[in-house]
Scaffold this motif. Structure first.
Motif, PDB file in Angstrom:
ATOM      1  N   ASP A  29      11.987 -51.725  -2.859  1.00 33.75           N
ATOM      2  CA  ASP A  29      10.838 -52.592  -3.149  1.00 33.75           C
ATOM      3  C   ASP A  29      10.231 -52.297  -4.519  1.00 33.75           C
ATOM      4  OD1 ASP A  29      11.166 -53.794  -0.708  1.00 33.75           O
ATOM      5  OD2 ASP A  29       9.612 -52.632   0.310  1.00 33.75           O
ATOM      6  N   ALA A  30      10.364 -51.045  -5.003  1.00 31.11           N
ATOM      7  CA  ALA A  30       9.802 -50.681  -6.305  1.00 31.11           C
ATOM      8  C   ALA A  30      10.770 -50.962  -7.451  1.00 31.11           C
ATOM      9  CB  ALA A  30       9.418 -49.196  -6.296  1.00 31.11           C
ATOM     10  N   HIS A  31      11.992 -51.337  -7.110  1.00 30.68           N
ATOM     11  CA  HIS A  31      13.023 -51.530  -8.135  1.00 30.68           C
ATOM     12  C   HIS A  31      12.707 -52.737  -9.021  1.00 30.68           C
ATOM     13  CE1 HIS A  31      16.959 -51.500  -9.996  1.00 30.68           C
ATOM     14  NE2 HIS A  31      17.143 -52.764  -9.659  1.00 30.68           N
ATOM     15  N   ASP A  32      12.863 -52.553 -10.312  1.00 31.11           N
ATOM     16  CA  ASP A  32      12.586 -53.621 -11.270  1.00 31.11           C
ATOM     17  C   ASP A  32      13.686 -53.655 -12.321  1.00 31.11           C
ATOM     18  OD1 ASP A  32      11.306 -55.687 -12.564  1.00 31.11           O
ATOM     19  OD2 ASP A  32      10.014 -54.371 -13.744  1.00 31.11           O
ATOM     20  N   GLY A  33      14.903 -53.837 -11.859  1.00 27.45           N
ATOM     21  CA  GLY A  33      16.037 -53.884 -12.778  1.00 27.45           C
ATOM     22  C   GLY A  33      16.987 -54.991 -12.378  1.00 27.45           C
ATOM     23  N   LEU A  34      18.260 -54.707 -12.346  1.00 31.11           N
ATOM     24  CA  LEU A  34      19.253 -55.688 -11.915  1.00 31.11           C
ATOM     25  C   LEU A  34      19.017 -56.076 -10.457  1.00 31.11           C
ATOM     26  CD1 LEU A  34      22.457 -54.112 -13.544  1.00 31.11           C
ATOM     27  CD2 LEU A  34      21.106 -56.045 -14.397  1.00 31.11           C
ATOM     28  N   GLY A  35      19.342 -57.318 -10.123  1.00 31.78           N
ATOM     29  CA  GLY A  35      19.034 -57.845  -8.797  1.00 31.78           C
ATOM     30  C   GLY A  35      19.918 -57.311  -7.683  1.00 31.78           C
ATOM     31  N   ASN A  89      25.267 -58.587  -8.587  1.00 36.31           N
ATOM     32  CA  ASN A  89      24.403 -58.494  -9.772  1.00 36.31           C
ATOM     33  C   ASN A  89      24.172 -57.068 -10.265  1.00 36.31           C
ATOM     34  OD1 ASN A  89      23.676 -61.382 -10.118  1.00 36.31           O
ATOM     35  ND2 ASN A  89      22.801 -61.109  -8.075  1.00 36.31           N
ATOM     36  N   GLY A  90      24.683 -56.079  -9.544  1.00 37.00           N
ATOM     37  CA  GLY A  90      24.633 -54.697 -10.003  1.00 37.00           C
ATOM     38  C   GLY A  90      23.411 -53.897  -9.607  1.00 37.00           C
ATOM     39  N   LYS A 124      19.674 -38.902  -6.197  1.00 40.72           N
ATOM     40  CA  LYS A 124      19.400 -38.388  -7.541  1.00 40.72           C
ATOM     41  C   LYS A 124      20.387 -37.317  -7.968  1.00 40.72           C
ATOM     42  CE  LYS A 124      14.491 -39.448  -8.082  1.00 40.72           C
ATOM     43  NZ  LYS A 124      14.724 -40.220  -9.322  1.00 40.72           N
ATOM     44  N   SER A 125      20.977 -36.626  -6.995  1.00 41.33           N
ATOM     45  CA  SER A 125      21.916 -35.549  -7.338  1.00 41.33           C
ATOM     46  C   SER A 125      23.366 -36.031  -7.370  1.00 41.33           C
ATOM     47  CB  SER A 125      21.782 -34.400  -6.327  1.00 41.33           C
ATOM     48  OG  SER A 125      20.485 -33.842  -6.370  1.00 41.33           O
ATOM     49  N   ALA A 126      23.590 -37.328  -7.164  1.00 41.89           N
ATOM     50  CA  ALA A 126      24.959 -37.859  -7.189  1.00 41.89           C
ATOM     51  C   ALA A 126      25.594 -37.614  -8.545  1.00 41.89           C
ATOM     52  CB  ALA A 126      24.943 -39.353  -6.881  1.00 41.89           C
ATOM     53  N   THR A 127      26.885 -37.343  -8.548  1.00 44.68           N
ATOM     54  CA  THR A 127      27.587 -37.081  -9.810  1.00 44.68           C
ATOM     55  C   THR A 127      28.322 -38.311 -10.328  1.00 44.68           C
ATOM     56  OG1 THR A 127      29.546 -36.302  -8.614  1.00 44.68           O
ATOM     57  CG2 THR A 127      27.880 -34.655  -9.225  1.00 44.68           C
ATOM     58  N   ARG A 128      28.692 -39.236  -9.449  1.00 43.74           N
ATOM     59  CA  ARG A 128      29.405 -40.431  -9.883  1.00 43.74           C
ATOM     60  C   ARG A 128      29.127 -41.563  -8.906  1.00 43.74           C
ATOM     61  NH1 ARG A 128      30.763 -42.678 -14.481  1.00 43.74           N
ATOM     62  NH2 ARG A 128      32.963 -43.293 -14.734  1.00 43.74           N
ATOM     63  N   ILE A 129      28.798 -42.755  -9.439  1.00 42.86           N
ATOM     64  CA  ILE A 129      28.523 -43.941  -8.635  1.00 42.86           C
ATOM     65  C   ILE A 129      29.347 -45.082  -9.215  1.00 42.86           C
ATOM     66  CG2 ILE A 129      26.772 -45.601  -7.893  1.00 42.86           C
ATOM     67  CD1 ILE A 129      24.707 -43.335  -8.143  1.00 42.86           C
ATOM     68  N   LEU A 130      30.363 -45.499  -8.461  1.00 44.22           N
ATOM     69  CA  LEU A 130      31.263 -46.538  -8.940  1.00 44.22           C
ATOM     70  C   LEU A 130      31.061 -47.835  -8.158  1.00 44.22           C
ATOM     71  CD1 LEU A 130      34.657 -44.621  -9.330  1.00 44.22           C
ATOM     72  CD2 LEU A 130      32.834 -44.948 -11.029  1.00 44.22           C
ATOM     73  N   GLY A 131      31.301 -48.934  -8.851  1.00 47.67           N
ATOM     74  CA  GLY A 131      31.291 -50.234  -8.203  1.00 47.67           C
ATOM     75  C   GLY A 131      32.591 -50.953  -8.509  1.00 47.67           C
ATOM     76  N   CYS A 132      32.944 -51.879  -7.663  1.00 44.76           N
ATOM     77  CA  CYS A 132      34.150 -52.692  -7.900  1.00 44.76           C
ATOM     78  C   CYS A 132      33.841 -54.123  -7.490  1.00 44.76           C
ATOM     79  CB  CYS A 132      35.339 -52.159  -7.099  1.00 44.76           C
ATOM     80  SG  CYS A 132      36.848 -53.147  -7.300  1.00 44.76           S
ATOM     81  N   ASP A 133      34.196 -55.073  -8.359  1.00 44.24           N
ATOM     82  CA  ASP A 133      33.960 -56.476  -8.036  1.00 44.24           C
ATOM     83  C   ASP A 133      35.066 -57.323  -8.650  1.00 44.24           C
ATOM     84  OD1 ASP A 133      31.098 -57.960  -7.011  1.00 44.24           O
ATOM     85  OD2 ASP A 133      32.630 -59.235  -7.922  1.00 44.24           O
ATOM     86  N   ILE A 134      35.435 -58.385  -7.944  1.00 43.98           N
ATOM     87  CA  ILE A 134      36.511 -59.256  -8.405  1.00 43.98           C
ATOM     88  C   ILE A 134      36.024 -60.268  -9.440  1.00 43.98           C
ATOM     89  CG2 ILE A 134      36.255 -61.094  -6.682  1.00 43.98           C
ATOM     90  CD1 ILE A 134      39.340 -60.918  -6.323  1.00 43.98           C
ATOM     91  N   ASP A 135      34.701 -60.423  -9.558  1.00 42.40           N
ATOM     92  CA  ASP A 135      34.109 -61.394 -10.481  1.00 42.40           C
ATOM     93  C   ASP A 135      34.093 -60.820 -11.904  1.00 42.40           C
ATOM     94  OD1 ASP A 135      32.489 -63.182 -11.907  1.00 42.40           O
ATOM     95  OD2 ASP A 135      31.277 -63.641 -10.138  1.00 42.40           O
ATOM     96  N   ASP A 136      34.784 -61.502 -12.828  1.00 42.30           N
ATOM     97  CA  ASP A 136      34.862 -61.028 -14.215  1.00 42.30           C
ATOM     98  C   ASP A 136      33.490 -60.891 -14.870  1.00 42.30           C
ATOM     99  OD1 ASP A 136      37.613 -60.859 -14.164  1.00 42.30           O
ATOM    100  OD2 ASP A 136      37.914 -62.908 -14.907  1.00 42.30           O
ATOM    101  N   ARG A 137      32.525 -61.684 -14.408  1.00 44.23           N
ATOM    102  CA  ARG A 137      31.192 -61.636 -15.021  1.00 44.23           C
ATOM    103  C   ARG A 137      30.506 -60.285 -14.823  1.00 44.23           C
ATOM    104  NH1 ARG A 137      28.756 -66.960 -12.328  1.00 44.23           N
ATOM    105  NH2 ARG A 137      29.869 -65.968 -10.586  1.00 44.23           N
ATOM    106  N   CYS A 138      30.969 -59.536 -13.833  1.00 44.69           N
ATOM    107  CA  CYS A 138      30.378 -58.205 -13.604  1.00 44.69           C
ATOM    108  C   CYS A 138      30.704 -57.248 -14.748  1.00 44.69           C
ATOM    109  CB  CYS A 138      30.869 -57.632 -12.275  1.00 44.69           C
ATOM    110  SG  CYS A 138      30.215 -58.504 -10.822  1.00 44.69           S
ATOM    111  N   SER A 139      31.689 -57.589 -15.562  1.00 43.97           N
ATOM    112  CA  SER A 139      32.020 -56.743 -16.719  1.00 43.97           C
ATOM    113  C   SER A 139      30.906 -56.770 -17.757  1.00 43.97           C
ATOM    114  CB  SER A 139      33.333 -57.192 -17.358  1.00 43.97           C
ATOM    115  OG  SER A 139      33.215 -58.515 -17.859  1.00 43.97           O
TER     116      SER A 139
END
Length: 373
Positions: free
Chosen positions: A15-21, A53-54, A65-80
């Protein structure tokens, strides 16, 4: 962070997030807080299949907060085109179930503590992704599948458990959690055979180490085991007035099976599970035949509708022809009546006195015409 300092909940961060949707079903927040509490302050790695939307990747970064790597994968080219200030986050473009994309992801991070499947939600994709990525979950890690309500919808490839839906698949995995009580060390059949064959995946219950499966509204969480260990009995106290024999039972293994006289039960349970696999395969064959017959019936109905339309058109043409014939008959009747009237008038003329008196004149005129020709 001190032990007594309360960490913000996922919904509070969301709810406090104010970045990508990002968007999540409201019921997910409490479910995630409950199952992810153990990872909150650990140096985890996370993969999310389907990032849209990321925003979810940014939120996971704040939550872990202590995560070392957070990856995403999407088939939509626009995510690049998505950019992140958090350098722990990266997005791979491509079909997560393709060899190339999977190899690229695992080349970056070989194993994950958490994988969240929020991808296409197609039944085939969900089951194939689990088969491909669950082996990359670390012992004790969690594999999450969101939006499982699509398992019931045909346009997502969904249907009933009998027709091998994704919900049916994860419910069947609950038996894998308990396999030490029914498998009886047999490896000559695969409880997941029907799914493996339907979706062309390498998947066997023998190879799966699962400690826990949890379901909530539209979501399933599968926690990987930390190395399959025998579920042994632990005994407390020394006073057993009601059932004194319980204290004498050995804690596990073949010895406990012998003490409890349950060897026959284990054998029977294994046979029942094998029977389930065979019955499921037979049922699928029957379903295929039923679908073929339904298709034939549907084709027959369409052909009947065409014939009915053709017959309707023919009837209309026949009615039109009948009206035309009726009109022709009426005209013929009128012409016949006029002819009869005319014939009557001619007969009356020939029988008249004037016709008889002028007969010599008509004969003379006829003779004159003959001479002139």
């Amino acid at each position: 962070m001190g032990e007594n300092m309360k960490l913000p909940t996922l919904q509070e961060i969301f709810d406090a997030h104010d970045g990508l949707g990002s968007d999540k079903w409201a019921t997910y927040f409490a479910t995630y807080d409950s199952h992810f509490a153990r990872y909150r302050q650990q140096p985890i790695t996370l993969l999310e299949i389907g990032v849209q939307n990321g925003g979810s990747l940014e939120i996971w970064g704040k939550y872990f907060k202590s995560a070392t790597r957070i990856l995403g994968c999407d088939i939509d080219d626009r995510c690049s085109e998505l950019t992140f200030q958090d350098d722990r986050i990266a997005v791979f473009i491509g079909d997560a179930n393709s060899v190339e994309t999977r190899e690229a992801i695992l080349a970056d991070t070989a194993t994950f503590d958490i994988i969240v499947d929020d991808g296409s939600h197609m039944v085939s994709d969900v089951i194939q992704s689990f088969a491909l990525y669950f082996p990359s979950i670390k012992p004790g890690g969690a594999y999450v599948v969101e939006d499982l309500h699509t398992s019931y919808w045909e346009d997502f490839g969904g249907s009933s458990d009998l027709e091998l839906s994704s919900m049916g698949f994860f419910k069947l995995l609950a038996d894998v959690v308990n396999k030490e009580f029914w498998r009886n060390s047999r490896t000559d059949f695969n409880l997941l055979k029907s799914y493996a064959e339907r979706y062309s995946i390498a998947l066997s219950d023998v190879d799966l180490d699962i400690d826990e499966i949890a379901f909530a509204n539209s979501i399933c969480i599968v926690r990987k085991g930390v190395g399959r260990k025998e579920n042994r009995r632990h005994i407390a106290g020394h006073i057993f007035k009601v059932n004194g024999g319980a204290a004498a039972f050995r804690s596990g293994g073949p010895e406990l099976v012998a003490d409890l006289h349950i060897a026959d039960r284990l054998t029977g349970a294994t046979e029942k599970q094998e029977q389930f696999v065979n019955v499921t395969a037979s049922a699928l064959d029957n379903i295929g035949e039923i679908e073929r017959l339904r298709s034939e019936v549907s084709d027959g109905r369409r052909e009947m509708e065409k014939l009915h339309a053709s017959l309707k058109s023919s009837n209309a043409e026949l009615r039109s022809a009948g009206e035309a014939l009726k009109l022709s008959n009426s005209e013929l009747k009128s012409a016949s009546e006029a002819l009869q009237k005319l014939q009557g008038e001619i007969a009356a003329l020939r029988n008249s006195t004037s016709w008889k008196i002028t007969a010599p004149i008509r004969r003379a005129l006829t003779a004159i015409r003959r001479r002139s020709t």
